[in-house]
Scaffold this motif. Structure first.
Motif, PDB file in Angstrom:
ATOM      1  N   GLN A 171       0.851  -1.194   0.000  1.00 45.37           N
ATOM      2  CA  GLN A 171       0.000   0.000   0.000  1.00 45.37           C
ATOM      3  C   GLN A 171       0.884   1.240   0.000  1.00 45.37           C
ATOM      4  O   GLN A 171       1.829   1.338   0.748  1.00 45.37           O
ATOM      5  CB  GLN A 171      -0.879   0.014   1.253  1.00 45.37           C
ATOM      6  CG  GLN A 171      -1.715   1.265   1.380  1.00 45.37           C
ATOM      7  CD  GLN A 171      -3.159   0.955   1.704  1.00 45.37           C
ATOM      8  OE1 GLN A 171      -3.523  -0.202   1.903  1.00 45.37           O
ATOM      9  NE2 GLN A 171      -3.979   1.976   1.760  1.00 45.37           N
ATOM     10  N   VAL A 172       0.543   2.163  -0.864  1.00 47.79           N
ATOM     11  CA  VAL A 172       1.292   3.403  -0.985  1.00 47.79           C
ATOM     12  C   VAL A 172       0.662   4.453  -0.083  1.00 47.79           C
ATOM     13  O   VAL A 172      -0.547   4.677  -0.126  1.00 47.79           O
ATOM     14  CB  VAL A 172       1.308   3.903  -2.438  1.00 47.79           C
ATOM     15  CG1 VAL A 172       2.023   5.236  -2.531  1.00 47.79           C
ATOM     16  CG2 VAL A 172       1.973   2.868  -3.350  1.00 47.79           C
ATOM     17  N   GLN A 173       1.487   5.088   0.707  1.00 45.06           N
ATOM     18  CA  GLN A 173       1.019   6.196   1.540  1.00 45.06           C
ATOM     19  C   GLN A 173       1.860   7.430   1.274  1.00 45.06           C
ATOM     20  O   GLN A 173       3.089   7.347   1.172  1.00 45.06           O
ATOM     21  CB  GLN A 173       1.096   5.824   3.018  1.00 45.06           C
ATOM     22  CG  GLN A 173       0.062   4.780   3.440  1.00 45.06           C
ATOM     23  CD  GLN A 173       0.055   4.554   4.943  1.00 45.06           C
ATOM     24  OE1 GLN A 173       1.110   4.540   5.579  1.00 45.06           O
ATOM     25  NE2 GLN A 173      -1.120   4.386   5.507  1.00 45.06           N
ATOM     26  N   LEU A 174       1.184   8.554   1.183  1.00 41.21           N
ATOM     27  CA  LEU A 174       1.822   9.851   1.020  1.00 41.21           C
ATOM     28  C   LEU A 174       1.333  10.735   2.154  1.00 41.21           C
ATOM     29  O   LEU A 174       0.121  10.888   2.331  1.00 41.21           O
ATOM     30  CB  LEU A 174       1.464  10.467  -0.330  1.00 41.21           C
ATOM     31  CG  LEU A 174       1.813   9.647  -1.574  1.00 41.21           C
ATOM     32  CD1 LEU A 174       1.232  10.293  -2.830  1.00 41.21           C
ATOM     33  CD2 LEU A 174       3.315   9.493  -1.715  1.00 41.21           C
ATOM     34  N   VAL A 175       2.259  11.294   2.916  1.00 42.04           N
ATOM     35  CA  VAL A 175       1.885  12.077   4.095  1.00 42.04           C
ATOM     36  C   VAL A 175       2.471  13.481   3.964  1.00 42.04           C
ATOM     37  O   VAL A 175       3.699  13.653   3.964  1.00 42.04           O
ATOM     38  CB  VAL A 175       2.379  11.407   5.384  1.00 42.04           C
ATOM     39  CG1 VAL A 175       1.983  12.239   6.597  1.00 42.04           C
ATOM     40  CG2 VAL A 175       1.804   9.992   5.496  1.00 42.04           C
ATOM     41  N   GLU A 176       1.571  14.466   3.874  1.00 44.27           N
ATOM     42  CA  GLU A 176       2.000  15.851   3.747  1.00 44.27           C
ATOM     43  C   GLU A 176       2.184  16.499   5.119  1.00 44.27           C
ATOM     44  O   GLU A 176       1.526  16.104   6.099  1.00 44.27           O
ATOM     45  CB  GLU A 176       0.979  16.679   2.963  1.00 44.27           C
ATOM     46  CG  GLU A 176       0.661  16.202   1.572  1.00 44.27           C
ATOM     47  CD  GLU A 176      -0.600  15.376   1.518  1.00 44.27           C
ATOM     48  OE1 GLU A 176      -1.253  15.347   0.449  1.00 44.27           O
ATOM     49  OE2 GLU A 176      -0.953  14.758   2.539  1.00 44.27           O
ATOM     50  N   SER A 177       3.028  17.504   5.149  1.00 46.33           N
ATOM     51  CA  SER A 177       3.210  18.321   6.355  1.00 46.33           C
ATOM     52  C   SER A 177       3.733  19.681   5.922  1.00 46.33           C
ATOM     53  O   SER A 177       4.163  19.867   4.774  1.00 46.33           O
ATOM     54  CB  SER A 177       4.183  17.653   7.329  1.00 46.33           C
ATOM     55  OG  SER A 177       5.451  17.490   6.736  1.00 46.33           O
ATOM     56  N   GLY A 178       3.672  20.628   6.856  1.00 44.61           N
ATOM     57  CA  GLY A 178       4.249  21.939   6.594  1.00 44.61           C
ATOM     58  C   GLY A 178       3.260  23.045   6.306  1.00 44.61           C
ATOM     59  O   GLY A 178       3.653  24.201   6.139  1.00 44.61           O
ATOM     60  N   GLY A 179       1.978  22.717   6.246  1.00 46.73           N
ATOM     61  CA  GLY A 179       0.998  23.756   6.002  1.00 46.73           C
ATOM     62  C   GLY A 179       0.817  24.645   7.225  1.00 46.73           C
ATOM     63  O   GLY A 179       1.367  24.378   8.300  1.00 46.73           O
ATOM     64  N   GLY A 180       0.061  25.725   7.037  1.00 45.04           N
ATOM     65  CA  GLY A 180      -0.194  26.621   8.158  1.00 45.04           C
ATOM     66  C   GLY A 180      -0.696  27.962   7.685  1.00 45.04           C
ATOM     67  O   GLY A 180      -1.093  28.131   6.534  1.00 45.04           O
ATOM     68  N   LEU A 181      -0.661  28.915   8.593  1.00 46.26           N
ATOM     69  CA  LEU A 181      -1.098  30.280   8.335  1.00 46.26           C
ATOM     70  C   LEU A 181       0.129  31.159   8.106  1.00 46.26           C
ATOM     71  O   LEU A 181       1.064  31.136   8.916  1.00 46.26           O
ATOM     72  CB  LEU A 181      -1.909  30.812   9.516  1.00 46.26           C
ATOM     73  CG  LEU A 181      -2.320  32.276   9.483  1.00 46.26           C
ATOM     74  CD1 LEU A 181      -3.255  32.547   8.316  1.00 46.26           C
ATOM     75  CD2 LEU A 181      -2.963  32.663  10.813  1.00 46.26           C
ATOM     76  N   VAL A 182       0.103  31.922   7.033  1.00 44.75           N
ATOM     77  CA  VAL A 182       1.227  32.798   6.709  1.00 44.75           C
ATOM     78  C   VAL A 182       0.689  34.101   6.150  1.00 44.75           C
ATOM     79  O   VAL A 182      -0.385  34.123   5.526  1.00 44.75           O
ATOM     80  CB  VAL A 182       2.187  32.100   5.719  1.00 44.75           C
ATOM     81  CG1 VAL A 182       1.507  31.830   4.387  1.00 44.75           C
ATOM     82  CG2 VAL A 182       3.463  32.893   5.524  1.00 44.75           C
ATOM     83  N   GLN A 183       1.404  35.182   6.368  1.00 44.74           N
ATOM     84  CA  GLN A 183       0.990  36.475   5.848  1.00 44.74           C
ATOM     85  C   GLN A 183       1.332  36.590   4.360  1.00 44.74           C
ATOM     86  O   GLN A 183       2.256  35.935   3.871  1.00 44.74           O
ATOM     87  CB  GLN A 183       1.683  37.587   6.614  1.00 44.74           C
ATOM     88  CG  GLN A 183       1.233  37.716   8.059  1.00 44.74           C
ATOM     89  CD  GLN A 183       1.838  38.933   8.743  1.00 44.74           C
ATOM     90  OE1 GLN A 183       2.830  39.499   8.299  1.00 44.74           O
ATOM     91  NE2 GLN A 183       1.215  39.351   9.841  1.00 44.74           N
ATOM     92  N   PRO A 184       0.613  37.421   3.641  1.00 39.00           N
ATOM     93  CA  PRO A 184       0.954  37.655   2.227  1.00 39.00           C
ATOM     94  C   PRO A 184       2.403  38.073   2.088  1.00 39.00           C
ATOM     95  O   PRO A 184       2.910  38.873   2.882  1.00 39.00           O
ATOM     96  CB  PRO A 184      -0.003  38.786   1.828  1.00 39.00           C
ATOM     97  CG  PRO A 184      -1.183  38.608   2.723  1.00 39.00           C
ATOM     98  CD  PRO A 184      -0.614  38.152   4.039  1.00 39.00           C
ATOM     99  N   GLY A 185       3.059  37.512   1.081  1.00 37.28           N
ATOM    100  CA  GLY A 185       4.479  37.767   0.876  1.00 37.28           C
ATOM    101  C   GLY A 185       5.382  36.809   1.605  1.00 37.28           C
ATOM    102  O   GLY A 185       6.604  36.795   1.356  1.00 37.28           O
ATOM    103  N   GLY A 186       4.827  35.993   2.470  1.00 35.76           N
ATOM    104  CA  GLY A 186       5.615  35.043   3.245  1.00 35.76           C
ATOM    105  C   GLY A 186       5.909  33.764   2.487  1.00 35.76           C
ATOM    106  O   GLY A 186       5.572  33.626   1.302  1.00 35.76           O
ATOM    107  N   SER A 187       6.558  32.838   3.196  1.00 40.33           N
ATOM    108  CA  SER A 187       6.981  31.575   2.593  1.00 40.33           C
ATOM    109  C   SER A 187       6.584  30.397   3.464  1.00 40.33           C
ATOM    110  O   SER A 187       6.466  30.521   4.691  1.00 40.33           O
ATOM    111  CB  SER A 187       8.509  31.560   2.414  1.00 40.33           C
ATOM    112  OG  SER A 187       8.940  32.566   1.542  1.00 40.33           O
TER     113      SER A 187
END
Length: 117
Positions: free
Chosen positions: A1-17
């Motif tokens: 079974q293939v699993q893909l797990v994302e991370s790193g999302g969140g709230l950021v201000q315009p112009g941010g990274s």
């Protein structure tokens, strides 16, 4: 079974990274291509960026010059570096992997990115 797990999302201000990560349960070199899609509220899911087994990348026009897709084969991880973020980048971002022939696409569970002041 293939699993893909994302991370790193969140709230950021315009112009941010932000940098999104996608950890795969199998060696990513086995995938024909991997990518990132996103879906904003009330909108259809759209392809953001792809990277092939050989490292060739493509981007949708709205993110060219701001987003960079990359991969680390040793860590079985794909990244999406997002710079100069705009409110219209707000969406749930999904990692995908295309495996086999004909290719079957696998999806991660998604990670929320919100760009707001």
């Amino acid at each position: 079974q293939v699993q893909l797990v994302e991370s790193g999302g969140g709230l950021v201000q315009p112009g941010g990274s932000l940098r999104l990560s996608c950890a795969a349960s199998r060696i990513i070199f086995s995938f024909n291509a991997m990518g990132w899609h996103r879906q904003a509220p009330g909108k259809e899911r759209e392809l953001v960026a792809t990277i092939t087994r050989n490292g060739n990348s493509n981007y949708t026009d709205s993110v060219k010059g701001r987003f960079t897709i990359s991969k680390d084969n040793a860590k079985n991880t794909v990244y999406l570096q997002m710079n100069s973020l705009k409110p219209e980048d707000t969406a749930v971002y999904y990692c995908t992997g295309d495996l086999g022939f004909p290719p079957q696409r696998y999806w991660g569970q998604g990670t929320q990115v919100t760009v707001s002041s």
